[in-house]
Motif scaffolding. Sequence first.
Motif, PDB file in Angstrom:
ATOM      1  N   ILE A  26      -2.709  11.460  -4.759  1.00 50.43           N
ATOM      2  CA  ILE A  26      -1.645  11.999  -3.904  1.00 50.43           C
ATOM      3  C   ILE A  26      -2.149  12.029  -2.457  1.00 50.43           C
ATOM      4  O   ILE A  26      -3.229  12.544  -2.168  1.00 50.43           O
ATOM      5  N   GLY A  27      -1.379  11.451  -1.577  1.00 50.93           N
ATOM      6  CA  GLY A  27      -1.785  11.356  -0.181  1.00 50.93           C
ATOM      7  C   GLY A  27      -2.606  10.129   0.140  1.00 50.93           C
ATOM      8  O   GLY A  27      -3.023   9.942   1.286  1.00 50.93           O
ATOM      9  N   SER A  28      -2.835   9.266  -0.855  1.00 56.16           N
ATOM     10  CA  SER A  28      -3.661   8.072  -0.644  1.00 56.16           C
ATOM     11  C   SER A  28      -2.889   6.900  -0.063  1.00 56.16           C
ATOM     12  O   SER A  28      -3.483   5.911   0.350  1.00 56.16           O
ATOM     13  N   GLY A  29      -1.569   6.983  -0.080  1.00 53.52           N
ATOM     14  CA  GLY A  29      -0.752   5.868   0.361  1.00 53.52           C
ATOM     15  C   GLY A  29      -0.268   4.986  -0.768  1.00 53.52           C
ATOM     16  O   GLY A  29       0.495   4.035  -0.542  1.00 53.52           O
ATOM     17  N   ALA A  30      -0.686   5.271  -2.004  1.00 46.62           N
ATOM     18  CA  ALA A  30      -0.201   4.504  -3.162  1.00 46.62           C
ATOM     19  C   ALA A  30       1.290   4.746  -3.344  1.00 46.62           C
ATOM     20  O   ALA A  30       1.791   5.855  -3.123  1.00 46.62           O
ATOM     21  N   CYS A  31       2.001   3.711  -3.769  1.00 44.47           N
ATOM     22  CA  CYS A  31       3.437   3.851  -4.017  1.00 44.47           C
ATOM     23  C   CYS A  31       3.723   4.198  -5.467  1.00 44.47           C
ATOM     24  O   CYS A  31       4.877   4.423  -5.839  1.00 44.47           O
ATOM     25  N   GLY A  32       2.663   4.224  -6.306  1.00 40.38           N
ATOM     26  CA  GLY A  32       2.842   4.540  -7.715  1.00 40.38           C
ATOM     27  C   GLY A  32       1.564   4.257  -8.481  1.00 40.38           C
ATOM     28  O   GLY A  32       0.557   3.827  -7.898  1.00 40.38           O
TER      29      GLY A  32
ATOM     30  N   ALA B 110      -7.808   3.209   2.661  1.00 38.08           N
ATOM     31  CA  ALA B 110      -7.875   2.311   3.814  1.00 38.08           C
ATOM     32  C   ALA B 110      -7.098   1.022   3.557  1.00 38.08           C
ATOM     33  O   ALA B 110      -6.391   0.518   4.438  1.00 38.08           O
ATOM     34  N   SER B 111      -7.215   0.494   2.347  1.00 35.09           N
ATOM     35  CA  SER B 111      -6.489  -0.739   2.012  1.00 35.09           C
ATOM     36  C   SER B 111      -4.993  -0.516   2.007  1.00 35.09           C
ATOM     37  O   SER B 111      -4.223  -1.345   2.500  1.00 35.09           O
ATOM     38  N   ALA B 112      -4.562   0.604   1.442  1.00 34.10           N
ATOM     39  CA  ALA B 112      -3.133   0.914   1.400  1.00 34.10           C
ATOM     40  C   ALA B 112      -2.572   1.085   2.801  1.00 34.10           C
ATOM     41  O   ALA B 112      -1.451   0.651   3.098  1.00 34.10           O
ATOM     42  N   ALA B 113      -3.343   1.711   3.689  1.00 30.77           N
ATOM     43  CA  ALA B 113      -2.887   1.937   5.058  1.00 30.77           C
ATOM     44  C   ALA B 113      -2.757   0.624   5.828  1.00 30.77           C
ATOM     45  O   ALA B 113      -1.886   0.483   6.697  1.00 30.77           O
TER      46      ALA B 113
ATOM     47  N   ALA C  58     -10.503  -5.971  -4.016  1.00 29.81           N
ATOM     48  CA  ALA C  58     -11.198  -5.668  -2.769  1.00 29.81           C
ATOM     49  C   ALA C  58     -11.308  -6.918  -1.908  1.00 29.81           C
ATOM     50  O   ALA C  58     -11.689  -7.987  -2.387  1.00 29.81           O
ATOM     51  N   GLY C  59     -10.962  -6.792  -0.639  1.00 29.95           N
ATOM     52  CA  GLY C  59     -11.069  -7.912   0.284  1.00 29.95           C
ATOM     53  C   GLY C  59      -9.873  -8.849   0.267  1.00 29.95           C
ATOM     54  O   GLY C  59      -9.856  -9.843   0.986  1.00 29.95           O
ATOM     55  N   SER C  60      -8.844  -8.531  -0.527  1.00 29.63           N
ATOM     56  CA  SER C  60      -7.674  -9.398  -0.604  1.00 29.63           C
ATOM     57  C   SER C  60      -6.859  -9.361   0.684  1.00 29.63           C
ATOM     58  O   SER C  60      -6.808  -8.340   1.371  1.00 29.63           O
TER      59      SER C  60
END
Length: 210
Positions: free
Chosen positions: A191-197, A167-170, A130-132
């Motif tokens: 699913i739909g969160s923006g994660a790539c895996g 939000a971080s992924a976006a 978080a915050g990176s």
Amino acid sequence: MNRSDAEILWEVARVLARDAAKVSRVAALPPLLFFTDPARTPRPWETAARLPDGAAVVFRHFGRPDARETALRLREVTAGGGVQLLIGLDDDLAEAVGADGVHLPEHALGQARTLAETHPAWLITGAAHAGSAFDIPGLHARVLSPVFEAGGASSTASPLGLEAFRASAAAASCPVYALGGIDAKNARGLIGSGACGLAGVSAIQAAFSA
């Protein structure tokens, strides 16, 4: 093998990778990352041998004296199974065993640019919390944790939750993996969160067990 959990994790991981590939400039990232841990995964080659073709292992030896022996065993089983092998914070060991890349902890992300220049064929991932700051030259992907309540080193950290992860992924300039407390019961929520895996330690070991 607990096929139900394994199949769920692999199915969700592939959905995430497929969706991320539509918008990412980085192609062919492994959908699933199995992170090793000397305490929680004492025989990581057994899990690695059961991972599906296209997954990856991130070997973190934390300075253990048997690091080279374990890395060689992992390379043997992963090479035969179509699984990529990344070495945590040890590019010398990665070179020695013919690994496919490296994974950098957050404090070592400054090495990414040089490693990308000297090893252009390597996959380079890095840890994030978080915050990176996500704009790190040379990185192909970040691994953001903990998404949910997790064990190991993340057990004392507050979970991000799905909204903060999304939000971080976006906002990230590179693909982002989800790590921390992910299992077959909650994986579909990503699913739909923006994660790539997906990435994990104990849950992946348990799912892909004998």
